[in-house]
Every structure is written in structure tokens, then in C-alpha cells.
Design a protein around this motif. Sequence first.
Motif, PDB file in Angstrom:
ATOM      1  N   ILE A   1      92.816  -4.675 -22.292  1.00 58.96           N
ATOM      2  CA  ILE A   1      91.495  -4.409 -21.730  1.00 58.96           C
ATOM      3  C   ILE A   1      90.408  -4.858 -22.693  1.00 58.96           C
ATOM      4  O   ILE A   1      89.383  -5.444 -22.292  1.00 58.96           O
ATOM      5  N   ALA A   2      90.622  -4.614 -23.983  1.00 58.64           N
ATOM      6  CA  ALA A   2      89.647  -5.076 -24.971  1.00 58.64           C
ATOM      7  C   ALA A   2      89.536  -6.596 -24.955  1.00 58.64           C
ATOM      8  O   ALA A   2      88.434  -7.153 -25.074  1.00 58.64           O
TER       9      ALA A   2
ATOM     10  N   GLN B   1      86.250  -9.129 -24.038  1.00 52.84           N
ATOM     11  CA  GLN B   1      85.782 -10.295 -24.801  1.00 52.84           C
ATOM     12  C   GLN B   1      85.694 -11.526 -23.909  1.00 52.84           C
ATOM     13  O   GLN B   1      84.726 -12.303 -23.985  1.00 52.84           O
ATOM     14  N   VAL B   2      86.719 -11.692 -23.035  1.00 47.77           N
ATOM     15  CA  VAL B   2      86.706 -12.845 -22.132  1.00 47.77           C
ATOM     16  C   VAL B   2      85.530 -12.732 -21.157  1.00 47.77           C
ATOM     17  O   VAL B   2      84.860 -13.729 -20.867  1.00 47.77           O
ATOM     18  N   LEU B   3      85.249 -11.537 -20.686  1.00 47.41           N
ATOM     19  CA  LEU B   3      84.129 -11.350 -19.772  1.00 47.41           C
ATOM     20  C   LEU B   3      82.805 -11.707 -20.427  1.00 47.41           C
ATOM     21  O   LEU B   3      81.939 -12.332 -19.809  1.00 47.41           O
ATOM     22  N   ASP B   4      82.647 -11.293 -21.671  1.00 51.26           N
ATOM     23  CA  ASP B   4      81.418 -11.662 -22.385  1.00 51.26           C
ATOM     24  C   ASP B   4      81.291 -13.178 -22.511  1.00 51.26           C
ATOM     25  O   ASP B   4      80.212 -13.742 -22.320  1.00 51.26           O
TER      26      ASP B   4
ATOM     27  N   SER C   1      85.198 -17.662 -10.326  1.00 52.46           N
ATOM     28  CA  SER C   1      86.135 -17.491 -11.441  1.00 52.46           C
ATOM     29  C   SER C   1      85.771 -16.260 -12.269  1.00 52.46           C
ATOM     30  O   SER C   1      86.639 -15.505 -12.729  1.00 52.46           O
ATOM     31  N   TYR C   2      84.480 -16.035 -12.424  1.00 49.88           N
ATOM     32  CA  TYR C   2      84.026 -14.850 -13.165  1.00 49.88           C
ATOM     33  C   TYR C   2      84.448 -13.575 -12.441  1.00 49.88           C
ATOM     34  O   TYR C   2      84.907 -12.609 -13.052  1.00 49.88           O
TER      35      TYR C   2
ATOM     36  N   TYR D   1      90.378  -7.511 -14.790  1.00 50.26           N
ATOM     37  CA  TYR D   1      90.002  -6.419 -15.692  1.00 50.26           C
ATOM     38  C   TYR D   1      90.147  -5.067 -14.992  1.00 50.26           C
ATOM     39  O   TYR D   1      90.665  -4.094 -15.561  1.00 50.26           O
ATOM     40  N   ALA D   2      89.681  -5.001 -13.759  1.00 47.40           N
ATOM     41  CA  ALA D   2      89.785  -3.741 -13.009  1.00 47.40           C
ATOM     42  C   ALA D   2      91.242  -3.371 -12.761  1.00 47.40           C
ATOM     43  O   ALA D   2      91.618  -2.196 -12.841  1.00 47.40           O
ATOM     44  N   VAL D   3      92.092  -4.366 -12.460  1.00 48.66           N
ATOM     45  CA  VAL D   3      93.514  -4.094 -12.256  1.00 48.66           C
ATOM     46  C   VAL D   3      94.141  -3.579 -13.548  1.00 48.66           C
ATOM     47  O   VAL D   3      94.955  -2.644 -13.537  1.00 48.66           O
ATOM     48  N   ALA D   4      93.775  -4.186 -14.672  1.00 52.27           N
ATOM     49  CA  ALA D   4      94.301  -3.717 -15.958  1.00 52.27           C
ATOM     50  C   ALA D   4      93.862  -2.281 -16.235  1.00 52.27           C
ATOM     51  O   ALA D   4      94.640  -1.466 -16.748  1.00 52.27           O
ATOM     52  N   THR D   5      92.615  -1.972 -15.867  1.00 53.88           N
ATOM     53  CA  THR D   5      92.138  -0.595 -16.033  1.00 53.88           C
ATOM     54  C   THR D   5      92.904   0.350 -15.130  1.00 53.88           C
ATOM     55  O   THR D   5      93.280   1.460 -15.539  1.00 53.88           O
TER      56      THR D   5
END
Length: 447
Positions: free
Chosen positions: A390-391, A395-398, A413-414, A421-425
Motif C-alpha cells: 500500500i505504501a 508513491q506510485v499514485l503521487d 490509467s490513473y 490501491y483500493a483493492v490492496a486496502t
Amino acid sequence: MKISYFRASCRPLLLLALLLAGPAGWAQPALPTPPAPTRDLNFYLTQASQNSPLSHDVRNQGQAAQLETERLRAFYTKATGTLVANYTAVPVLTRDNGQTRLSYSADNSTNYVGYDVALSNGALYQGYAQLTQPLFNQQRFAAYAQQAQGLALSQQNLARLSLHDLEKLVGDQYILCRQDLDQLSYVRELLGILDRQRLLVRKLVEASLLKQSDYALLSIEVETQQLFLNTYRTAYHRDLLDLNVLCGLGDTTEVQLAPPNLPLRAGSPAPGLSGFTERYRLDSLTLAANQRVFELRYRPVVNAFANGGLNAVTLADLPQRFGVSAGLNFSLYLFDGHQRQLSRDRTSVLLETTRAYRQNFATVNPVRQQRLLYELRQLDERQRLARQQIASYRQVLDSYKREVIAGQLSVVSYVQVLKNYAVATRDLVLLENNRLLLINAYNYWTW
């Protein structure tokens, strides 16, 4: 050329303005849940214990055992009074003096048809009160009382085991409801992100900076997540009602559930002190008590009695046949086909079965506990890796956010990265719920 250059140069500025305005934020849900009463796990555990008939069973079995003990004391040690009344008529056909007639009794007749008067006495008139006092019955009373108390303790222990099972079921159901809530939160967060991103894409499409298909794809994704939202909302309502049923609650109000506080139960009771092995100890005591009760049949039974009233065989003698009597009753088994030894052998076999069950539990339960602890350790490691993932996503989102602003990456793509990210959360939440289920199972077996 001037128009194309203007669009290319304005795209980063337009995206920057839209992003800074907050439409593409990824941590703020767009669909907050309405305020609702909040309940925690302790509330439901308390309600389940109070509302379950098993709790009443535990209390009532103790009271019933005490009352049964008093009844046995009265039966085996206290005097009893009874009223006895008997009337027997023995009619016969007499043939005296050449005449045949129906007579109430043979009386002095020597030629009659019917029961022999020497056996029937012609008639019977009885009416008396009798007092019977058991003697030397303290050991008999103690054995029967111990049998009754052992049975009550076994019933109480079974009720406690069932309450313990209910506690685990309530804990598991509560965790399942919390999982539904967490999934709802995940979908709401994703819908909020998609709605804001769709607004951004729509403005970019209107500015001819993105294609209409990008906006259509986002709309389809929003509809898909709406279906998931309805599915999880239905699941939460269903699971919450099931939780209320387990706890004996007639409430159908939809409430919010606080995150469960489930500490890992420290230590493990000694095999002889476990709530699970208590049933085997009580079973052994019950078998021994039953054998002692069976042995009582080979002890002498002595009763003293006294009675007074009417006892006659002739109607004319009734006024002179009132009297009293007293005496002792004695009985003793001499032989019954070796039933005593057969009962002892049977009890020994059943005690051996009980010992085998107790030994088996003492052997396998530590292994079961260690397996659960091992799974917990492995789950902790998976959670650590999931947090790292998630961390990394953050970083990838930023980085992607800057690339979108610079026009180097498509908005779709964003959004895909945001979904990942939401799935990982969500997966991290599922891992936490699985950890709680393992703790609940470990606490169940550590009892």
C-alpha cells in the motif's frame, strides 16, 4: 498551429487546476454513511448470554439439584403416612337343604360352588392408617443424592459448553458483519474517487483534451461499483439480522458496529482444568455414582411400620374388628445371576472410554492451538507485506498524479492504479478480519 500549441500548453495547467480543486483525491469517501447507533462486540456477547435459555438452564439446574436432594432425603430418611382401604366380596352358590342359591359368602355352608372360604375368608373389609419409617438409610440417601447432583452438574456443564459455543458463533458473526462494513467502506471510497475522476474527465472531454470513450469507461465502472455497493449493503443487513437472532434480539434496526477488541487469550489452562475436559471428569463421577447406587440393592432394607384401623372378614364382626399393629420389614438380595459383577465390569469399560476421550483432547488440543498461533504469525507477515504494498501504491499514485498533470499519462490509467490501491486496502482489511477469526478460534480452544 497556434490553436494546437495553445491546447497542448493549457492541458497541464487545466489538469493542475482541476486536481488542486480536489476532484481526484483518493482518501476521502464521497458517500458518507448516515449517523446510526453504534454497538460493540461486548454488547452482543452480553445480550447473547442474558437472552439465551442456556443461562437459565445453568441456574435452574443447580436449584433443581438442590430440590431433588431434599426430595431424596425425605424419601429415604423420613416417615411416610398412608391410608389403606380394601373391600373384597366372594359370592358363592350354596346347595344346602337341596336348594341352590347365590350367597354373599359361604359362611357356614359346606356344600357350595366358589372360592374356598379357607383361602378367601369369605370377604375382606380393611380401612386403616399406616406409618412407615425407613431405618439405616443414610448411606442410601447419600448415594442417590450424589447421583442426582452429579447429573445436575453434567447438565450444567453441557449448558456452559453450549454457551461457550454461542460466544464463538457471536464473535464470528460480528467479525463477518464488520467485514461487510469494511467492504462497503472500500466500495464507497472507490465510488467517490471514480465520481470525482469522472467529473475531471468530463471537463477535459468538453475541452477536447480527452476522448468521449474515456468518460464512457468511467461511467461503466461507476455502475459496476454501484452493483457491488448494493450487494455488500444487502449482505450487511442480512448478517446483522443473523447476529441479532444469535443474541436473542428482536431489533431490526440497522446499526453501526465498532471494530472488535479481541485480545489473544494468554496462556493455556492445564488439561485437568480446561472447560472442555470438565465434562469427562463429571462423566466419570456420574458413572461412579451410578455404580454405587446399583450396589445399594445388595444392602439390607429395613422399615418399621405401625398401623391402626379396621380389618375384618365378616360384615357382622365389623364393630369388634378395630385394632392396631406394628412391626419390621426386612429384605436382602441373596443371588441375582452375578449382576453385581457385570455392572462393575460395565462401569469399568465406560470409565476407560471416558479416560480415552480426556487423554485424546489433552493430546490434540495443544497441537490445535499451535496451528492457530502459526497461522496468526504467518498472517502478521502477510499484513506487513500488504502495508508495504500500500505504501508503494501511494508513491506510485503521487508519481502518476504528476504525470497526469504533465500530460504523460491518461486519466484512465490513473484511475486503474487507484482501483488497485483500493483493492490492496480491501485485502488488508480481509487479512485483519481473518486474523480476528483466528484469535476468536484460539480463545475458544483456550478455555
